[in-house]
Design an enzyme around this catalytic site. Sequence first.
Site, mmCIF file in Angstrom:
data_model
loop_
_atom_site.group_PDB
_atom_site.id
_atom_site.type_symbol
_atom_site.label_atom_id
_atom_site.label_comp_id
_atom_site.label_asym_id
_atom_site.label_seq_id
_atom_site.Cartn_x
_atom_site.Cartn_y
_atom_site.Cartn_z
ATOM 1 N N SER A 68 0.628 -0.957 0.047
ATOM 2 C CA SER A 68 -0.296 0.095 -0.322
ATOM 3 C C SER A 68 0.918 1.315 -0.056
ATOM 4 O O SER A 68 0.364 2.358 0.042
ATOM 5 C CB SER A 68 -1.062 -0.076 0.989
ATOM 6 O OG SER A 68 -1.706 -1.684 1.020
ATOM 7 N N GLY A 69 2.441 0.837 -0.130
ATOM 8 C CA GLY A 69 3.005 2.151 -0.167
ATOM 9 C C GLY A 69 3.844 2.210 1.009
ATOM 10 O O GLY A 69 4.221 3.752 1.652
ATOM 11 N N THR A 70 4.189 2.059 1.858
ATOM 12 C CA THR A 70 4.627 1.035 3.340
ATOM 13 C C THR A 70 6.504 1.826 2.845
ATOM 14 O O THR A 70 6.727 1.964 4.142
ATOM 15 C CB THR A 70 4.686 -0.352 3.717
ATOM 16 O OG1 THR A 70 4.309 -1.253 3.336
ATOM 17 C CG2 THR A 70 5.909 -0.091 5.588
ATOM 18 N N THR A 71 7.156 1.710 1.925
ATOM 19 C CA THR A 71 8.340 2.319 1.668
ATOM 20 C C THR A 71 8.072 3.131 1.748
ATOM 21 O O THR A 71 9.261 4.090 2.540
ATOM 22 C CB THR A 71 8.511 1.212 0.202
ATOM 23 O OG1 THR A 71 8.452 -0.795 0.596
ATOM 24 C CG2 THR A 71 10.388 1.273 0.371
ATOM 25 N N TRP A 72 7.384 3.933 0.801
ATOM 26 C CA TRP A 72 7.300 5.404 0.694
ATOM 27 C C TRP A 72 6.802 5.949 1.537
ATOM 28 O O TRP A 72 7.959 7.296 1.786
ATOM 29 C CB TRP A 72 6.199 5.579 -0.708
ATOM 30 C CG TRP A 72 5.640 6.912 -0.856
ATOM 31 C CD1 TRP A 72 6.817 8.229 -0.913
ATOM 32 C CD2 TRP A 72 5.187 7.653 -1.147
ATOM 33 N NE1 TRP A 72 6.530 9.275 -1.570
ATOM 34 C CE2 TRP A 72 5.108 8.943 -2.050
ATOM 35 C CE3 TRP A 72 3.861 7.312 -1.903
ATOM 36 C CZ2 TRP A 72 4.303 9.703 -3.067
ATOM 37 C CZ3 TRP A 72 2.377 7.669 -2.836
ATOM 38 C CH2 TRP A 72 3.181 9.051 -3.011
ATOM 39 N N HIS A 132 2.059 -4.345 9.575
ATOM 40 C CA HIS A 132 0.602 -5.178 8.882
ATOM 41 C C HIS A 132 0.311 -6.067 9.414
ATOM 42 O O HIS A 132 -1.084 -5.796 8.953
ATOM 43 C CB HIS A 132 2.056 -5.854 7.428
ATOM 44 C CG HIS A 132 1.951 -5.655 7.060
ATOM 45 N ND1 HIS A 132 2.139 -4.013 6.043
ATOM 46 C CD2 HIS A 132 3.610 -5.822 6.444
ATOM 47 C CE1 HIS A 132 3.373 -3.899 5.105
ATOM 48 N NE2 HIS A 132 3.654 -5.207 5.318
ATOM 49 N N ARG A 154 -4.798 2.034 0.642
ATOM 50 C CA ARG A 154 -4.347 2.240 -1.140
ATOM 51 C C ARG A 154 -5.170 1.505 -1.890
ATOM 52 O O ARG A 154 -5.898 0.420 -1.320
ATOM 53 C CB ARG A 154 -3.591 1.329 -1.501
ATOM 54 C CG ARG A 154 -2.930 1.204 -3.013
ATOM 55 C CD ARG A 154 -2.002 0.539 -3.448
ATOM 56 N NE ARG A 154 -0.948 1.125 -4.581
ATOM 57 C CZ ARG A 154 0.014 0.697 -6.096
ATOM 58 N NH1 ARG A 154 0.890 0.242 -5.270
ATOM 59 N NH2 ARG A 154 0.731 1.170 -6.843
ATOM 60 N N SER A 162 -0.633 -5.144 -7.178
ATOM 61 C CA SER A 162 0.832 -4.735 -6.644
ATOM 62 C C SER A 162 1.250 -5.916 -5.883
ATOM 63 O O SER A 162 2.937 -7.196 -6.045
ATOM 64 C CB SER A 162 1.216 -3.164 -6.153
ATOM 65 O OG SER A 162 2.243 -3.437 -5.579
ATOM 66 N N ARG A 288 8.452 -0.999 -8.462
ATOM 67 C CA ARG A 288 7.836 -1.817 -8.971
ATOM 68 C C ARG A 288 7.966 -0.777 -10.498
ATOM 69 O O ARG A 288 8.229 -0.410 -10.804
ATOM 70 C CB ARG A 288 6.059 -2.810 -8.726
ATOM 71 C CG ARG A 288 6.713 -3.492 -9.975
ATOM 72 C CD ARG A 288 5.407 -4.730 -9.659
ATOM 73 N NE ARG A 288 4.118 -3.948 -9.843
ATOM 74 C CZ ARG A 288 3.131 -4.043 -10.521
ATOM 75 N NH1 ARG A 288 3.426 -4.305 -11.433
ATOM 76 N NH2 ARG A 288 1.881 -3.110 -10.565
HETATM 77 P P1 A3P Z 1 3.790 -1.213 -7.892
HETATM 78 O O1 A3P Z 1 3.741 -2.489 -7.148
HETATM 79 O O2 A3P Z 1 2.503 -0.738 -8.059
HETATM 80 O O3 A3P Z 1 4.726 -1.022 -8.652
HETATM 81 P P2 A3P Z 1 4.925 -1.066 -0.267
HETATM 82 O O4 A3P Z 1 5.782 -0.398 0.185
HETATM 83 O O5 A3P Z 1 3.970 -1.336 0.473
HETATM 84 O O6 A3P Z 1 5.687 -3.046 -0.474
HETATM 85 O O7 A3P Z 1 3.808 -0.787 -1.975
HETATM 86 C C1 A3P Z 1 4.476 -1.407 -2.811
HETATM 87 C C2 A3P Z 1 4.007 -0.180 -3.487
HETATM 88 O O8 A3P Z 1 4.509 0.647 -3.348
HETATM 89 C C3 A3P Z 1 4.238 -0.916 -4.964
HETATM 90 O O9 A3P Z 1 4.126 -0.613 -6.029
HETATM 91 C C4 A3P Z 1 6.241 0.600 -5.086
HETATM 92 O O10 A3P Z 1 6.152 0.466 -6.788
HETATM 93 C C5 A3P Z 1 5.123 1.695 -5.099
HETATM 94 N N1 A3P Z 1 6.409 2.418 -4.140
HETATM 95 C C6 A3P Z 1 7.200 1.945 -3.895
HETATM 96 N N2 A3P Z 1 8.186 3.874 -3.368
HETATM 97 C C7 A3P Z 1 7.380 4.507 -3.929
HETATM 98 C C8 A3P Z 1 7.732 5.664 -3.318
HETATM 99 N N3 A3P Z 1 8.613 6.565 -3.037
HETATM 100 N N4 A3P Z 1 6.588 6.398 -4.575
HETATM 101 C C9 A3P Z 1 4.984 6.019 -4.285
HETATM 102 N N5 A3P Z 1 5.142 4.666 -4.785
HETATM 103 C C10 A3P Z 1 6.225 3.609 -3.942
#
Ligand code: A3P
Length: 322
Positions: A68-72, A132, A154, A162, A288
């Site tokens: 859902s954008g955890t890394t971000w 999570h 998300r 994803s 991704r």
């Molecule tokens: P997609 O697979 O649709 O590209 P999480 O971090 O929760 O594992 O989620 C990963 C999803 O967030 C992936 O989506 C990834 O590409 C996207 N993502 C990773 N870093 C990001 C960033 N800095 N900004 C926006 N989306 C990001």
Amino acid sequence: SKNISSEGDKVMEELIQTLPQEKDWVGSTLYQYQGFWYSLVPAKAVISFQNHFKAHDTDIFLITAPKSGTTWLKALIFSIVNRKQFPHTQSPLLATSPHDLVPIIEFSIYSKNQTLDLGNGNFPSPRIFATHTPYGTLPSSILKSNCRIVYLCRNPLDQFISDWHFIVNNFPRKEDFKPFSIEEGFDRFCKGIHAFGPFWEHVLGYWKMSLEHPEKVLFLKYEDLKKDITSNLMKLADFLGYPFSEEEIRQGVVEEISKLCSFETLKTVEVNMTGERPDGLKNSAFFRNAKPGRVVGSVIPYENGKNVKDGYNAKIFYRNAV
Ligand code: A3P
């Protein structure tokens, strides 16, 4: 840190074996604990977390369903909290994975030990953790303390795609497990049988809590961050108690953080392209294509008797499942 006693280990194993079981998309076993599905390592970790974690009032919890954008959000929160210490040109994010700066309960903190020393020596205040874990399974001390929770959700359609790519491309399929088609995978997603599912129950638990306790839970959406990172970053900083000053706003600090944490920047940081998690998972698996709302405007309504809660069916994925 201290390893759990073999006695505790045995009790945990016995408990795990009493739980309902299913298969995930690559044939690994999922265990159902308190209404949600987990593979083995996170199942044990969540139970340890629930039983042992002691929250501090200053803790910050970043909570998501996977993909859902955890890394971000890890990068954003780390940058907000540490911006005085590390100006953006010297940010640890330029040399370290966000997953090493903000550890996650299920795959790092409680993945091996129950009684890790989470004291200030190892984790300076404010401690920032990702998890999570669903709302109903959080340790009671989190609910009792004044710590803050930021929940990021998300669009479930994007989250599914994803997650599908993440799992199927990065985790080996169990031998003699007949691969699921994406339609079968989606059917199981709709039934809630996927890691940290059911999706809607996960989101709704935190949504309801954010309505009841807006000072404790900030509910954010990935698509909103994509649309307007500046105002969401300011909202996030206010909520965490690290508001941007007028001076900082004038100097463009908000934009600098947005840019530093953007997909385009983080994806090309060396360690995120070539590094690995301790379990061998490639850091690049978390970057991704980050395209939101790939189904907006192209939703085909419910048909063929598919039991999908929001009234859409699997067909919507065929067009753009990239
Ligand atoms: P997609 O697979 O649709 O590209 P999480 O971090 O929760 O594992 O989620 C990963 C999803 O967030 C992936 O989506 C990834 O590409 C996207 N993502 C990773 N870093 C990001 C960033 N800095 N900004 C926006 N989306 C990001």
